[in-house]
Write an enzyme that holds these catalytic residues in place. Structure first.
Site, PDB file in Angstrom:
ATOM      1  N   THR A 178      68.446   1.598 -27.431  1.00 36.02           N
ATOM      2  CA  THR A 178      67.641   2.124 -26.334  1.00 36.02           C
ATOM      3  C   THR A 178      68.363   3.310 -25.699  1.00 36.02           C
ATOM      4  OG1 THR A 178      66.867  -0.097 -25.936  1.00 36.02           O
ATOM      5  CG2 THR A 178      66.859   1.346 -24.022  1.00 36.02           C
ATOM      6  N   ILE A 207      57.905  -7.909 -25.988  1.00 37.86           N
ATOM      7  CA  ILE A 207      58.402  -7.022 -24.928  1.00 37.86           C
ATOM      8  C   ILE A 207      59.883  -7.319 -24.730  1.00 37.86           C
ATOM      9  CG2 ILE A 207      58.190  -6.386 -22.492  1.00 37.86           C
ATOM     10  CD1 ILE A 207      55.242  -7.479 -22.712  1.00 37.86           C
ATOM     11  N   ASP A 209      63.829  -6.098 -22.790  1.00 40.98           N
ATOM     12  CA  ASP A 209      64.394  -6.010 -21.437  1.00 40.98           C
ATOM     13  C   ASP A 209      64.102  -4.679 -20.741  1.00 40.98           C
ATOM     14  OD1 ASP A 209      66.130  -4.979 -23.591  1.00 40.98           O
ATOM     15  OD2 ASP A 209      67.334  -4.269 -21.918  1.00 40.98           O
ATOM     16  N   THR A 229      71.332  -1.423 -22.498  1.00 39.38           N
ATOM     17  CA  THR A 229      70.901  -1.274 -23.889  1.00 39.38           C
ATOM     18  C   THR A 229      71.451  -2.429 -24.709  1.00 39.38           C
ATOM     19  OG1 THR A 229      71.268   0.020 -25.902  1.00 39.38           O
ATOM     20  CG2 THR A 229      72.841   0.368 -24.132  1.00 39.38           C
ATOM     21  N   HIS A 231      70.468  -6.123 -27.183  1.00 41.60           N
ATOM     22  CA  HIS A 231      69.513  -7.141 -27.616  1.00 41.60           C
ATOM     23  C   HIS A 231      68.678  -7.623 -26.422  1.00 41.60           C
ATOM     24  CE1 HIS A 231      68.633 -11.396 -29.163  1.00 41.60           C
ATOM     25  NE2 HIS A 231      67.856 -10.547 -29.810  1.00 41.60           N
ATOM     26  N   GLY A 232      67.392  -7.231 -26.434  1.00 38.94           N
ATOM     27  CA  GLY A 232      66.530  -7.466 -25.279  1.00 38.94           C
ATOM     28  C   GLY A 232      66.389  -8.914 -24.890  1.00 38.94           C
TER      29      GLY A 232
HETATM   30  N1  GLY Z   1      66.974  -3.275 -25.493  1.00 39.07           N
HETATM   31  C1  GLY Z   1      65.817  -2.938 -26.166  1.00 39.07           C
HETATM   32  C2  GLY Z   1      65.049  -4.054 -26.659  1.00 39.07           C
HETATM   33  O1  GLY Z   1      65.607  -5.091 -27.052  1.00 39.07           O
HETATM   34  O2  GLY Z   1      63.863  -3.950 -26.690  1.00 39.07           O
END
Ligand code: GLY
Length: 318
Positions: A178, A207, A209, A229, A231-232
């Protein structure tokens, strides 16, 4: 207050061949954004422009360059926030828009809402005169290859993206990347902007984070601003941005210490990796990542400072 613009171009296991593109993109983003910060400009304009610059660059996972969901479609998330009044605008599952961050700003400024998603977000963007691109216009060759590789790994049983407590090494490789920007202007106003294509092979409608306040983005002039940025699914469960700010506020640690402590704690507890950039209300900077690499940079006092590997910093005069 001396103005500062700080950006990141995503945390991940970035391969060597992608390092030059990331660093050039970071420097361009800073140079584009800082023009709007000097001479009394606002932090809000600067973070929007810095992120807009990265949305045009396919070195980054946002805008043109976004990764693909499992159906080969680009679905993007973005958020923007002002620390002066805690105003914010967020978009999710946005398709066929070159600049999700600009749509998020319009949500903040032109609606009574904070967060619009999917078809509604696209219709809203159209009503605000944003160009709706043709289906597939944002799909790059690199994104197609990454999706093919993802499917191959999945067929071999190597990917279970949505059971993040059991992330294996391979999975950590592709996550995040991201982009984001944090700025403080001459009036002490802090603004944050974050934009992403999400993660390769995500389910349609997933969706992350990035559009969620307190996870991907948060700004409060009384404490500071953070863009994250990584792992969401991990970051949103940990409220990464908000926890960093609360460490600054309640533990009275520096922006750097808070950013480092909270990113490390997140990865220790939840395995998923990530990174964050922080500016506190006094203009102190924090940068940290638990992934292999994260492209970052800032401009302060006419110096451009940037890096991508742990412990490595380059400096250029503006
Ligand atoms: N950090 C971006 C996502 O996991 O969507």
């Amino acid at each position: 207050m001396k103005p500062i613009l700080l950006v990141h171009g995503g945390a991940g296991d970035i391969s060597d061949d992608r390092v030059p593109g990331k660093l050039n993109g970071i420097k361009k983003s800073l140079r584009d954004g800082v023009q709007l910060l000097v001479n009394g400009g606002s932090s809000l304009d600067a973070v929007e422009e810095a992120v807009r610059s990265m949305e045009l660059d396919d070195s980054f996972n946002c805008g043109y360059g976004s990764v693909l969901n499992i159906n080969g479609i680009v679905e993007m998330d973005a958020s923007i926030m002002e620390g002066k009044n805690l105003n914010a605008g967020c978009v999710t599952l946005l398709q066929n828009m070159a600049h999700p961050i600009c749509v998020a700003r319009k949500v903040m400024e032109k609606t009574n809402h904070n967060f619009i998603g999917g078809e509604g977000a696209l219709k809203f963007a159209h009503s605000q005169n944003f160009e709706v691109l043709t289906q597939g216009a944002l799909v790059t060759e690199n994104a197609k290859i990454a999706l093919e590789e993802f499917k191959e790994r999945q067929n071999k049983g190597l990917d279970t993206l949505f059971s993040s407590t059991e992330l294996n090494k391979k999975q950590k490789r592709d996550l995040g990347e991201t982009v984001g920007a944090v700025a403080i202007d001459g009036n002490g106003n802090i603004a944050v902007a974050t934009s992403t294509g999400g993660i390769t092979g995500k389910l349609s409608g997933r969706i992350g984070d990035t559009p969620i306040l307190g996870c991907g983005t948060y700004a409060d002039n009384k404490i500071g601003g953070v863009s994250t940025t990584g792992h969401g699914e991990t970051i949103m469960r940990f409220n990464l941005a908000q926890r960093i700010l609360q460490n600054i506020n309640h533990k009275h640690v520096s922006a750097q210490q808070a950013t480092e402590d909270v990113c490390k704690e997140m990865t220790q507890r939840l395995i998923g990796t990530g990174g964050a950039i922080t500016i506190d209300k006094e203009g102190n900077i924090g940068i940290y990542f638990t992934s292999k690499r994260m492209a970052w940079g800032y401009i302060k006092d006419n110096q451009l400072v940037y890096g991508i590997n742990k412990g490595e910093t380059f400096t250029e005069n503006l």
